[in-house]
Design a protein around this motif. Structure first.
Motif: not given
Lengths: 334, 334
Positions: B61, B87, B90, B92
């Motif tokens: 992710k 973001r 989900g 970064i």
């Protein structure tokens, strides 16, 4: 899906142990087999499993940095320096932007902790006990900048209060007798961390109070231009607008130009930060200059030293000085 | 070092299986025990081991984005949009800055791959077969922007050549008969990826060639001001400087002001990008406007769709248009 050492073993017709010996440059392996394995590994783009190694070694060689935004050049400049120092020392960096949103900041910090960053540089919007407990319990090295926390987290920044005091002293020494201070809204106090704007505000109030004949006003609301217009209309002293950031000062300059109010002839103007873009602005802006690169570099340095269990200073304040531009007259008798 | 489920089990005097049941909200556990375990877990700041889970699930992710720098606001604006979309879905983001250094870019991409990012958005400085093979072999979804690669990597940008053609057509329609085009150095061709500057350059040459009475010059060297000065001195047509970016245009405007050459009265000036800071510049700059937020959002969207094995467009070109400012006269007869 990456190539595994198991797949290399199958392709080369050897055991995984042999592949591991070849890849990790350990003895006990026929030189020809070693060459063959290394060639196959390179051709297939094999790279050792960093994540798996991280689990074993307990570090990921990654840092996180939490900024409000990078629209304000002071932050993009800071990030450049932080990232360069981190890279030099073998780290790469997650950049997350909190947009001054407390919940988002919290979510991001949890995301960074989930990914087992080795350390976090934090410009906090949150401030309470619960937040600091989360940081402490994470057992992850933290370094803060801008807004302070109460806990024992190392802090790197400038002396905000003194910088504004110096600005007031400078304007006063040039004959200004009415100062209008433009601050971000301060009523957020108690709701979010406003350490920086508060320190600058206090510096302004303190310094003005010490000068007997200095009229002063503070504007600390979102729609500041209407209030500014009223104050300017009524003034009959030599007056200047002191802004808590260059970004504000640029907005004010644009507005003054639209109203045909001349800077510095009719009113003085001063910013804070000395962002890169000022070099394109006329008249050149008087501002507070400090070495933001040094802040970015120090943040990475202190964070990595903490990770390495070296001792670090609890507070590092970078020097600042008033940089004279054309937006403030140096003449007492205008 | 984080708290493990094993430590929680010891503290609560239960088995690890019971702790797992409590933390993962599975049945087969006494409600009181569940509450006790959850309370202990929260007090100790326990978070499930994301990295270990990543190894099992095969995703982290996380995304990487490779930019040249974020000094140029066009890139900081793009990053904001990219990060916000990531973001929302989900993810970064690692931000790495290549500074247009091919070796550094390569090192960074390897670092991102080591950390098993799920996808990379790439503004490439490299361009050769070997580089593209590395990307393909990584089996990691890639989306490119700005400079193109030859391989089948989705691409999001604007039509650079057409944008400069439109700029030339606009200046020509306003009576300009001598155009000086300011480009980044082009001799780096064959040494690094200069797709964007090359397309813009070609657009300029093509468009000027189609206008019979249009004089034109190209300056594509680092020390462009000396050459610019010579060209300006010699001109006797209505002339304008067309810059391949706003950053160049701002440098030129600053220099013209220092030489007391008035814009647009004595010479026209046009930029490219419509970066935020233009709103503070006088005279306002005529430039090429396009929605860089849309580029940032699309990059994240297409990258995440690829990760999810959804079909994605191989090319997405965002609309552009000439934005009229005060730096170009609209009067044919000056």
């Amino acid at each position: 899906m990456n190539i595994t050492s198991k797949q290399i073993a199958e392709l080369c017709g050897v055991t995984r142990g042999t592949v591991d010996r070849a890849l990790n440059n350990r003895p006990g392996i026929n030189p020809e087999t070693r060459v063959k394995i290394l060639r196959v590994a390179e051709e297939l783009g094999y790279r050792p499993h960093f994540l798996a190694q991280s689990l074993v070694k307990g570090h990921t060689k990654t840092l996180g940095i939490v900024l409000f935004d990078i629209h304000n050049q002071i932050f993009s400049q800071l990030f450049h320096a932080f990232e360069a120092e981190a890279r030099k020392r073998g780290y790469i960096v997650y950049l997350v932007l909190s947009n001054r949103d407390k919940d988002l900041e919290l979510e991001y910090i949890n995301n960074l902790l989930d990914r087992r960053v080795d350390g976090i540089a934090l410009l906090p919007t949150n401030f309470n006990k619960k937040f600091e407990t989360l940081l402490t319990r994470s057992r992850t090295p933290i370094v803060t900048f801008g807004n302070r926390l109460s806990g024992p987290f190392p802090y790197v920044w400038i002396d905000d209060k003194q910088a504004i005091r110096d600005s007031v002293a400078f304007l006063s020494s040039q004959g200004y007798r009415h100062l209008i201070y433009l601050s971000p809204p301060l009523m957020r106090k108690g709701k979010e961390n406003i350490y920086v704007p508060e320190q600058r505000y206090l510096g302004f109030i303190e310094a003005c109070d010490e000068i007997s004949d200095m009229r002063h006003n503070v504007i600390a609301q979102k729609n500041y231009l209407a209030e500014l217009e009223q104050l300017i209309e009524k003034t009959n002293s030599k007056s200047a607008i002191l802004c808590s950031s260059d970004v504000y000062a640029l907005e004010v300059l644009k507005w003054l130009k639209s109203r045909k109010i001349r800077v510095p002839e009719q009113i003085g103007l001063m910013g804070f930060d000395n962002i890169h873009v000022l070099k394109y602005i006329n008249p050149s802006l008087t501002t507070v200059d400090y070495n933001v690169n040094e802040i970015g570099t120090k943040l990475a340095d202190i964070l990595i030293n903490q990770i390495n269990n070296d001792e670090v200073p609890s507070e590092t304040l970078i020097a600042h000085h008033v940089l004279q531009g054309e937006s403030v007259t140096l003449d007492r008798d205008l």
